[in-house]
Design an enzyme around this catalytic site. Structure first.
Site, PDB file in Angstrom:
ATOM      1  N   SER A  28       3.217  -2.458  10.434  1.00 14.50           N
ATOM      2  CA  SER A  28       4.665  -2.482  10.686  1.00 14.50           C
ATOM      3  C   SER A  28       5.287  -3.837  10.372  1.00 14.50           C
ATOM      4  O   SER A  28       6.207  -4.288  11.064  1.00 14.50           O
ATOM      5  CB  SER A  28       4.976  -2.045  12.121  1.00 14.50           C
ATOM      6  OG  SER A  28       4.541  -0.717  12.324  1.00 14.50           O
TER       7      SER A  28
ATOM      8  N   GLU B 253      -5.597  -5.357  10.296  1.00  9.25           N
ATOM      9  CA  GLU B 253      -4.584  -4.339  10.566  1.00  9.25           C
ATOM     10  C   GLU B 253      -4.901  -3.666  11.898  1.00  9.25           C
ATOM     11  O   GLU B 253      -5.716  -2.733  11.947  1.00  9.25           O
ATOM     12  CB  GLU B 253      -4.604  -3.285   9.458  1.00  9.25           C
ATOM     13  CG  GLU B 253      -4.301  -3.845   8.094  1.00  9.25           C
ATOM     14  CD  GLU B 253      -3.691  -2.787   7.193  1.00  9.25           C
ATOM     15  OE1 GLU B 253      -2.536  -2.982   6.792  1.00  9.25           O
ATOM     16  OE2 GLU B 253      -4.330  -1.762   6.929  1.00  9.25           O
TER      17      GLU B 253
ATOM     18  N   LYS C  59       0.155   4.262  -0.302  1.00 14.49           N
ATOM     19  CA  LYS C  59      -0.472   5.457   0.293  1.00 14.49           C
ATOM     20  C   LYS C  59      -0.216   6.678  -0.603  1.00 14.49           C
ATOM     21  O   LYS C  59      -0.077   6.529  -1.818  1.00 14.49           O
ATOM     22  CB  LYS C  59       0.023   5.660   1.724  1.00 14.49           C
ATOM     23  CG  LYS C  59      -0.128   4.390   2.568  1.00 14.49           C
ATOM     24  CD  LYS C  59      -0.003   4.642   4.033  1.00 14.49           C
ATOM     25  CE  LYS C  59      -0.024   3.311   4.765  1.00 14.49           C
ATOM     26  NZ  LYS C  59      -0.105   3.461   6.211  1.00 14.49           N
TER      27      LYS C  59
ATOM     28  N   HIS D 142      -9.491   0.907   4.697  1.00 15.77           N
ATOM     29  CA  HIS D 142      -8.234   1.108   5.427  1.00 15.77           C
ATOM     30  C   HIS D 142      -8.511   2.032   6.615  1.00 15.77           C
ATOM     31  O   HIS D 142      -9.326   2.955   6.526  1.00 15.77           O
ATOM     32  CB  HIS D 142      -7.180   1.722   4.496  1.00 15.77           C
ATOM     33  CG  HIS D 142      -5.820   1.722   5.101  1.00 15.77           C
ATOM     34  ND1 HIS D 142      -5.428   2.667   6.014  1.00 15.77           N
ATOM     35  CD2 HIS D 142      -4.773   0.871   4.960  1.00 15.77           C
ATOM     36  CE1 HIS D 142      -4.192   2.404   6.400  1.00 15.77           C
ATOM     37  NE2 HIS D 142      -3.771   1.319   5.777  1.00 15.77           N
TER      38      HIS D 142
ATOM     39  N   GLU E 140      -6.988   4.447   7.768  1.00 14.27           N
ATOM     40  CA  GLU E 140      -6.804   5.880   7.507  1.00 14.27           C
ATOM     41  C   GLU E 140      -8.035   6.453   6.807  1.00 14.27           C
ATOM     42  O   GLU E 140      -8.416   7.604   7.050  1.00 14.27           O
ATOM     43  CB  GLU E 140      -5.522   6.098   6.684  1.00 14.27           C
ATOM     44  CG  GLU E 140      -4.286   5.844   7.546  1.00 14.27           C
ATOM     45  CD  GLU E 140      -3.056   5.368   6.810  1.00 14.27           C
ATOM     46  OE1 GLU E 140      -2.991   5.464   5.560  1.00 14.27           O
ATOM     47  OE2 GLU E 140      -2.129   4.871   7.486  1.00 14.27           O
TER      48      GLU E 140
ATOM     49  N   ASN F 131       0.876  -1.185   0.000  1.00 10.30           N
ATOM     50  CA  ASN F 131       0.000   0.000   0.000  1.00 10.30           C
ATOM     51  C   ASN F 131       0.907   1.227   0.000  1.00 10.30           C
ATOM     52  O   ASN F 131       1.484   1.569   1.025  1.00 10.30           O
ATOM     53  CB  ASN F 131      -0.888  -0.038   1.261  1.00 10.30           C
ATOM     54  CG  ASN F 131      -1.701   1.224   1.427  1.00 10.30           C
ATOM     55  OD1 ASN F 131      -1.792   2.046   0.515  1.00 10.30           O
ATOM     56  ND2 ASN F 131      -2.307   1.372   2.600  1.00 10.30           N
TER      57      ASN F 131
ATOM     58  N   GLY G  20       2.186   1.906  10.846  1.00  9.05           N
ATOM     59  CA  GLY G  20       3.116   3.023  10.741  1.00  9.05           C
ATOM     60  C   GLY G  20       3.768   3.408  12.065  1.00  9.05           C
ATOM     61  O   GLY G  20       4.398   4.453  12.170  1.00  9.05           O
TER      62      GLY G  20
HETATM   63  C1  PEP Z   1      -0.886  -0.036   6.107  1.00  9.95           C
HETATM   64  O1  PEP Z   1      -1.074   1.167   6.113  1.00  9.95           O
HETATM   65  O2  PEP Z   1      -1.684  -0.774   5.523  1.00  9.95           O
HETATM   66  C2  PEP Z   1       0.284  -0.534   6.810  1.00  9.95           C
HETATM   67  C3  PEP Z   1       0.284  -1.786   7.167  1.00  9.95           C
HETATM   68  O3  PEP Z   1       1.306   0.363   7.050  1.00  9.95           O
HETATM   69  P1  PEP Z   1       2.732   0.029   7.717  1.00  9.95           P
HETATM   70  O4  PEP Z   1       3.228  -1.249   7.109  1.00  9.95           O
HETATM   71  O5  PEP Z   1       3.569   1.205   7.365  1.00  9.95           O
HETATM   72  O6  PEP Z   1       2.483  -0.115   9.181  1.00  9.95           O
END
Ligand code: PEP
Length: 249
Positions: A212, A166, A11, A94, A96, A9, A172
């Site tokens: 992460s 997630e 973003k 997601h 966000e 992703n 993040g």
């Molecule tokens: C995400 O935003 O889907 C995600 C998993 O981000 P990160 O790997 O940076 O934590």
């Protein structure tokens, strides 16, 4: 058998030129490799049509689509438009999008239907925030996201969904769910799906972990029986960080 998938992703990162270079470099790194997972990248909308022409063995997805078919919705991008670029996937729900753009399960339900109507595979994200985990209600939160967002689907349509667990506190932040926490939740999600659609549909549903995930922890996370891959944010933005995750299977 369900598919293992590692999806990046991107973003809101990279210019078009940088995105094209990243996609081309990733395709070169993958060429000739035999993998145990499907690799997908989800760049910003404006990259999709360009990158579609550069990737051969990489799946392509959008990070969102509109909850409306077409018309006077300035700034929106429909599922049909996403599909017309050659993309096969779309990330929906997601955290966000849920947090910053007020996307509710009701809105997401519409997006899922439009994605499926346009033959896109939704990667449907679910996960609790830190306070919910601290209160011990993560299972209820995730269950209601799945029920409200997806459980109006027929079994046939549900079979086309990819889930991504997630935990929001891990996205993040550099703080990953432990392999045990991930497995426990993924098993709960599969059980929830089995309760509605039966064991066969549940067994065939790919459930990705996101939060992460990186070269150092991917192998351990993916070795869990109910973890079928990853949705990767930060580490998908550089080939040398993403490839070890892809190769962790
Ligand atoms: C995400 O935003 O889907 C995600 C998993 O981000 P990160 O790997 O940076 O934590």
């Amino acid at each position: 058998m369900r598919k293992n998938i590692v999806a990046g992703n991107w973003k809101m990162n990279n210019s078009l030129q940088e995105g094209l270079t990243l996609a081309k470099d990733l395709q070169s790194a993958l060429n000739g490799k035999t993998l145990n997972c499907e690799v997908v990248i989800c760049p910003p909308f404006i990259h999709l049509a360009h990158i579609a022409g550069e990737v051969r063995t990489i799946g392509l997805g959008a990070q969102n689509c509109a909850d409306k078919v077409s018309g006077a919705y300035t700034g929106e991008v429909s599922a049909a438009m996403v599909a017309s670029t050659g993309a096969q996937y779309v990330i929906l729900g997601h955290s966000e999008r849920r947090a910053y753009y007020a996307e509710t399960n009701d809105i997401l339900k519409e997006k899922v239907l439009l994605a499926l109507a346009n033959e896109l595979t939704p990667i449907f994200c679910i996960g609790e925030v830190l306070s919910e985990r601290e209160a011990g209600i993560q299972n209820q939160v995730v269950e209601s996201q799945i029920c409200e967002g997806l459980f109006d689907l027929s079994a046939e349509d549900f079979g086309k969904i990819v889930l991504a667990y997630e935990p929001v506190w891990a996205i993040g932040t550099g703080k990953t769910a432990s392999p045990e926490q991930a497995q426990e939740m993924h098993a709960f999600i599969r059980k929830t799906v089995a309760g509605k659609y039966g064991a066969q549909v549940a067994d065939e549903t790919s459930i990705l972990y996101g939060g992460s995930c990186n070269a150092g922890n991917a192998k351990e996370l993916f070795s869990n029986p109910d973890v079928d891959g990853g949705l990767i944010g930060g580490a998908s933005l550089a080939v040398d960080k993403f490839m070890p995750i892809v190769e962790a299977f």
